[in-house]
Motif scaffolding. Structure first.
Motif, short mmCIF file in Angstrom:
data_model
loop_
_atom_site.label_atom_id
_atom_site.label_comp_id
_atom_site.label_asym_id
_atom_site.label_seq_id
_atom_site.Cartn_x
_atom_site.Cartn_y
_atom_site.Cartn_z
N SER A 1 -3.38 -0.30 -3.61
CA SER A 1 -3.43 -1.40 -2.18
C SER A 1 -3.49 -2.70 -3.20
O SER A 1 -3.55 -3.14 -4.33
CB SER A 1 -4.69 -1.37 -1.51
OG SER A 1 -4.50 -2.12 -0.43
N GLU B 1 0.95 -1.16 0.18
CA GLU B 1 -0.01 0.08 -0.07
C GLU B 1 0.94 1.22 -0.06
O GLU B 1 2.04 1.46 0.77
CB GLU B 1 -0.89 0.12 1.30
CG GLU B 1 -2.01 -1.08 1.25
CD GLU B 1 -2.82 -0.92 2.19
OE1 GLU B 1 -4.20 -1.29 2.26
OE2 GLU B 1 -2.63 -0.39 3.38
N LYS C 1 -9.62 -2.39 -0.74
CA LYS C 1 -8.74 -1.67 0.14
C LYS C 1 -8.05 -0.38 -0.65
O LYS C 1 -7.87 0.40 0.28
CB LYS C 1 -7.39 -2.68 0.22
CG LYS C 1 -7.87 -3.91 1.18
CD LYS C 1 -6.68 -4.79 1.49
CE LYS C 1 -7.09 -6.05 2.11
NZ LYS C 1 -6.05 -6.89 2.41
#
Length: 111
Positions: A55, A29, A60
């Motif tokens: 991500s 990330e 996410k």
């Protein structure tokens, strides 16, 4: 330079690492900052900044994008920044590289 201001701000206020360009062995990330436009009038600078949230899944990346928007609302606490508004945000996945990302675009006034 507004990119440096945003880079330092994100790296100081979040656990997610921010970059201005991709490097080898990127984390799962991260934020990627890019200036996509700018102007100046009467010594007041304005820039349009795109920040991509990467991500491991689209969900996410969307969550990371929501967190980014909350963080960027507070950038006006910096001395150099007088205004920051969200221009737009949207899913921006790179299907050829299979990278999940969202992009948020901010209009920033600074000096």
């Amino acid at each position: 330079m507004i990119e440096k201001i945003v880079l330092n701000y994100l790296n100081d206020t979040t656990k997610i690492q921010a970059y201005t360009e991709k490097e080898e062995n990127m984390p799962e990330e991260y934020f990627l900052i890019e200036k996509i436009g700018s102007s100046e009038e009467n010594h007041i600078k304005q820039a349009t900044i795109a920040i991509k949230s990467y991500s491991t899944s689209l969900y996410k990346a969307a969550l990371l994008n929501e967190e980014l928007k909350k963080i960027m609302k507070r950038i006006i606490e910096l001395y150099e920044v007088s205004r920051c508004s969200l221009n737009s945000d949207y899913p921006y996945s790179d299907t050829t590289r299979k990278e999940y990302r969202y992009q948020a675009v901010f209009d920033i006034t600074y000096f």
